[in-house]
Write an enzyme that holds these catalytic residues in place. Structure first.
Site, mmCIF file in Angstrom:
data_model
loop_
_atom_site.group_PDB
_atom_site.id
_atom_site.type_symbol
_atom_site.label_atom_id
_atom_site.label_comp_id
_atom_site.label_asym_id
_atom_site.label_seq_id
_atom_site.Cartn_x
_atom_site.Cartn_y
_atom_site.Cartn_z
ATOM 1 N N LEU A 381 27.620 102.902 51.230
ATOM 2 C CA LEU A 381 28.620 103.896 51.640
ATOM 3 C C LEU A 381 28.514 104.218 53.121
ATOM 4 O O LEU A 381 29.487 104.608 53.757
ATOM 5 C CB LEU A 381 28.453 105.182 50.825
ATOM 6 C CG LEU A 381 28.726 105.055 49.318
ATOM 7 C CD1 LEU A 381 28.417 106.373 48.622
ATOM 8 C CD2 LEU A 381 30.170 104.653 49.073
ATOM 9 N N ALA A 383 25.418 105.026 56.608
ATOM 10 C CA ALA A 383 24.053 105.275 57.057
ATOM 11 C C ALA A 383 23.996 106.635 57.711
ATOM 12 O O ALA A 383 24.892 107.007 58.468
ATOM 13 C CB ALA A 383 23.599 104.199 58.039
ATOM 14 N N ASN A 385 21.222 109.996 59.221
ATOM 15 C CA ASN A 385 20.034 110.167 60.053
ATOM 16 C C ASN A 385 18.746 109.893 59.284
ATOM 17 O O ASN A 385 17.693 109.699 59.868
ATOM 18 C CB ASN A 385 20.005 111.593 60.611
ATOM 19 C CG ASN A 385 21.129 111.834 61.599
ATOM 20 O OD1 ASN A 385 21.335 111.046 62.501
ATOM 21 N ND2 ASN A 385 21.867 112.910 61.409
ATOM 22 N N PHE A 386 18.846 109.887 57.945
ATOM 23 C CA PHE A 386 17.629 109.733 57.157
ATOM 24 C C PHE A 386 17.553 108.382 56.449
ATOM 25 O O PHE A 386 16.616 108.121 55.725
ATOM 26 C CB PHE A 386 17.552 110.855 56.108
ATOM 27 C CG PHE A 386 17.667 112.224 56.700
ATOM 28 C CD1 PHE A 386 18.662 113.091 56.314
ATOM 29 C CD2 PHE A 386 16.774 112.623 57.684
ATOM 30 C CE1 PHE A 386 18.774 114.346 56.876
ATOM 31 C CE2 PHE A 386 16.872 113.878 58.238
ATOM 32 C CZ PHE A 386 17.877 114.738 57.838
ATOM 33 N N GLY A 387 18.535 107.520 56.641
ATOM 34 C CA GLY A 387 18.495 106.220 55.989
ATOM 35 C C GLY A 387 19.862 105.792 55.522
ATOM 36 O O GLY A 387 20.878 106.387 55.862
ATOM 37 N N SER A 388 19.902 104.728 54.722
ATOM 38 C CA SER A 388 21.155 104.203 54.202
ATOM 39 C C SER A 388 21.580 104.974 52.960
ATOM 40 O O SER A 388 20.749 105.517 52.223
ATOM 41 C CB SER A 388 20.987 102.719 53.853
ATOM 42 O OG SER A 388 20.664 101.974 55.009
ATOM 43 N N VAL A 389 22.899 104.996 52.720
ATOM 44 C CA VAL A 389 23.452 105.666 51.551
ATOM 45 C C VAL A 389 24.231 104.631 50.732
ATOM 46 O O VAL A 389 25.117 103.952 51.266
ATOM 47 C CB VAL A 389 24.393 106.819 51.947
ATOM 48 C CG1 VAL A 389 24.862 107.565 50.697
ATOM 49 C CG2 VAL A 389 23.706 107.774 52.916
ATOM 50 N N LYS A 406 20.038 107.490 48.411
ATOM 51 C CA LYS A 406 19.574 107.429 49.794
ATOM 52 C C LYS A 406 18.262 106.645 49.820
ATOM 53 O O LYS A 406 17.319 106.975 49.095
ATOM 54 C CB LYS A 406 19.341 108.836 50.352
ATOM 55 C CG LYS A 406 20.613 109.613 50.642
ATOM 56 C CD LYS A 406 20.287 110.938 51.287
ATOM 57 C CE LYS A 406 21.547 111.729 51.579
ATOM 58 N NZ LYS A 406 22.305 111.173 52.704
ATOM 59 N N ASP A 499 19.564 121.184 59.193
ATOM 60 C CA ASP A 499 20.440 120.156 59.755
ATOM 61 C C ASP A 499 21.869 120.324 59.244
ATOM 62 O O ASP A 499 22.535 119.354 58.893
ATOM 63 C CB ASP A 499 19.911 118.765 59.415
ATOM 64 C CG ASP A 499 20.611 117.671 60.222
ATOM 65 O OD1 ASP A 499 21.087 117.972 61.340
ATOM 66 O OD2 ASP A 499 20.695 116.538 59.735
#
Length: 617
Positions: A381, A383, A385-389, A406, A499
């Site tokens: 879906l 990417a 700040n914490f990784g791929s989605v 995630k 955040d």
């Protein structure tokens, strides 16, 4: 254009609470209404009307071309023409204004204590003639240009007030206060020198002196006591501190009258019937529709134009450098508390199947520690700040549950697995309709940890709004009301987001928003390093409160600052905040007291919320 002061249902500059008292005393009849002028924004009016026993308030905003309109409504030459139209046409109102609530016989609408609207209009005309305006130009001073003239008059009117003593020193002020008799809240204003004034206040039989500084901000004069709110006039300052101490020892309550004061107030003999006076009993504090404190001071004290400036012109979509900034309004919490139009009933059904399926997943240790065999991973879906989605399905008890997955690389987890697991468990225990549900964690034998969450299929708010600019502002603000509900829930559970941004607000549907990625910056050990990312577009610094940057301090107050930025993103339909500015430039502007401008389509009441979120202290 008809003048509001010519209509008996016009009550002048009164607060929301005062308007509601009048309507209740008259009887909450369907369609009963009155018109009042905003106490905070020059040129704006408010229609207060009764529908099904409840009182609703519609802000009538002055447009850049001099017309007025209710949000998403039609434009009219003035508020009277607007009301006449809605008498026969709903056009977005809940009910038609068919029963005027009229002032008591012999009373006049009050502009300020001691000044009727007739008096004010005469002052405006006199000032216009000083500028040699004639004919059509003279007519505009009571129409489209009226607010400009009122602001000019407010800056000079303090010189005619009984509490203004001119050039006297501290000792003289002490003597005057003592001779007239000490009384908590008795006050006077005096000149210190050409650039500053002083407020002398009686409290517990002692006179306290406060320096009033005259500031020049972007070519506009402002007045402030130490680090307190800033005001466009001494009239506004006295009105503010009359309604709330806001750092003073007590509220202003009584004029210490200048011995040379001979001016008689222009109140009519029965003026105590006037709404602006009759409701001021004790410590009544009301709220105006865009945040001005209500309650009316005794004669000689100005009640409430407020310190908010009317927005001049509209901001372009390319918001760069100095054009993105505005001076903070710096008014108190009471003044800043906007009264938005009644929030519509949610369009989301509480038994919506898409939500019930997530409620069916129990909160247990077994479910939290997911087996990868129960997960079906589909397309990427995006990417964050914490990784791929990734999109996926979670199969449980014969049911297929749509989820978002995630993936977090182990080498990117500065706090290690333990940190992310502790934080994820805390997140899994949170349950609110506007919070993305953390279903569980899947630890693979490979190099990643997968967080499994409920799916919000329309994706991030900013991207959706950027491609759907036709969405009405009322829908946008309803989504942000939902975000506020979710953030209030997090705060009630002692959870700090760290955040909050439009990228972390996900849409289930066009009318249903959920907050995601809460607590992740702490879980990933990003307290001190996250905002130093090399790529400017990923800097959460743009959403961070000053204390986060300087002291690495995160709490619900810093989340409030971030909410203000997120609200700005939403009401600008996905524009980037501080576009074109570097981090150091942003910090410099914030320290100088400058803030993002009101987005073009954003209602003033909503922008007032942003300003309240961005108070430096």
């Amino acid at each position: 254009m008809a003048q509001p002061s010519s209509e008996k249902y016009f009550f002048g500059r009164i607060a929301r609470e005062q308007a509601e008292k009048v309507l209740k005393d008259t009887g909450l009849h369907e369609g009963l209404f009155l018109l009042r002028e905003s106490m905070s924004v020059f040129g704006n009016y408010v229609l207060s009307i009764v529908h099904e026993g409840r009182i609703h308030h519609y802000c009538i905003e002055r447009q850049s071309d001099g017309t007025v309109m209710i949000q998403d409504g039609k434009k009219f030459p003035g508020p009277i023409e607007l009301i006449r139209h809605h008498t026969n046409n709903l056009d977005g109102l809940l009910t038609k204004p068919v029963r005027p609530c009229v002032r008591e016989k012999g009373t006049s609408p009050m502009a300020w204590p001691g000044v009727t609207y007739l008096d004010l209009d005469q002052m405006i005309i006199a000032k216009a003639k000083e500028k040699n305006l004639k004919g059509t130009q003279l007519e505009t001073c009571l129409g489209p240009q009226r607010a400009k003239f009122v602001m000019s008059i407010a800056k000079e009117l303090h010189q005619e007030q009984p509490w203004y003593h001119g050039k006297i020193d501290r000792n003289e002020a002490d003597n005057v206060m003592m001779q007239s008799g000490h009384h908590d809240g008795k006050f006077l204003v005096r000149d210190r020198d050409q650039k500053t004034y002083a407020l002398s206040l009686s409290y517990k039989k002692v006179t306290k002196h406060y320096k009033i500084e005259k500031l020049m901000i972007n070519g506009e004069e402002k007045y402030a006591i130490e680090d307190g709110p800033r005001f466009t006039s001494l009239m506004d300052m006295v009105a503010h501190y009359h309604n709330k101490p806001d750092g003073l020892l007590c509220k202003l309550t009584k004029d210490c009258v200048c011995k040379n004061y001979n001016k008689r107030t222009k109140l009519e003999p029965d003026s105590q019937k006037n709404v602006a006076y009759g409701l001021f009993t004790g410590d009544l504090q009301a709220e105006d529709d865009v945040g001005a404190t209500g309650g009316t001071p005794p004669p000689g004290v100005h009640n409430g134009i407020g310190s908010r400036r009317s927005q001049q012109g509209l901001m372009g979509s390319a918001m760069v450098k100095d054009t993105t900034w505005d001076e903070p309004e710096d008014i108190s919490d009471a003044q800043r508390r906007p009264n938005l139009p009644p929030r519509p009933l949610s369009t989301i059904s509480t038994d919506d199947e898409s939500q019930k399926i997530y409620d069916s997943v129990p909160h247990t240790e077994e479910v939290f520690n997911l087996d990868k065999r129960d997960l079906e991973i589909k397309e990427k879906l995006g990417a964050g700040n914490f990784g791929s989605v990734l999109r996926g399905n979670y199969r449980r008890a014969g049911r297929v549950i749509p989820v978002a997955i995630k993936t977090l690389k182990k080498e990117e987890l500065e706090s290690g697995e333990s940190g992310i697991m502790i934080e994820a468990k805390l997140m899994a225990g949170l349950k609110h309709r506007n919070i993305v549900r953390m279903i569980g964690v899947c630890k693979s034998a490979g190099e990643s940890i997968m967080l499994v969450l409920e799916l919000a299929s329309l994706g991030p708010l900013h991207k959706y709004l950027h491609s759907h600019t036709e969405m009405s502002m009322s829908k946008v603000t309803e989504l942000m009301c939902q975000v506020a509900d979710g953030m209030a829930y997090l705060e009630s559970n002692n959870f700090v987001h760290r955040d909050l941004a439009a990228r972390n607000v996900l849409l289930v549907s066009e009318s249903f928003a959920k907050i995601s990625d809460f607590g992740m910056s702490r879980a990933l050990g990003l307290d001190s390093d996250y905002y130093t990312a090399k790529t400017a577009g990923k800097w959460p610094l743009k959403w961070y409160a000053p204390e986060c940057i300087y002291y690495f301090k995160f709490d619900s107050s810093s989340d409030v600052w971030s909410y203000g930025i997120t609200l700005w993103e939403a009401t600008s339909y996905g524009e980037k905040p501080y576009k074109g500015l570097r981090g150091s430039e942003i910090l410099s502007q914030i320290e100088r007291g400058r803030r993002l401008l009101k987005p073009p389509k954003c209602p003033s009441a909503v922008y007032a919320i942003m300003e309240r979120c961005w108070q430096f202290k």
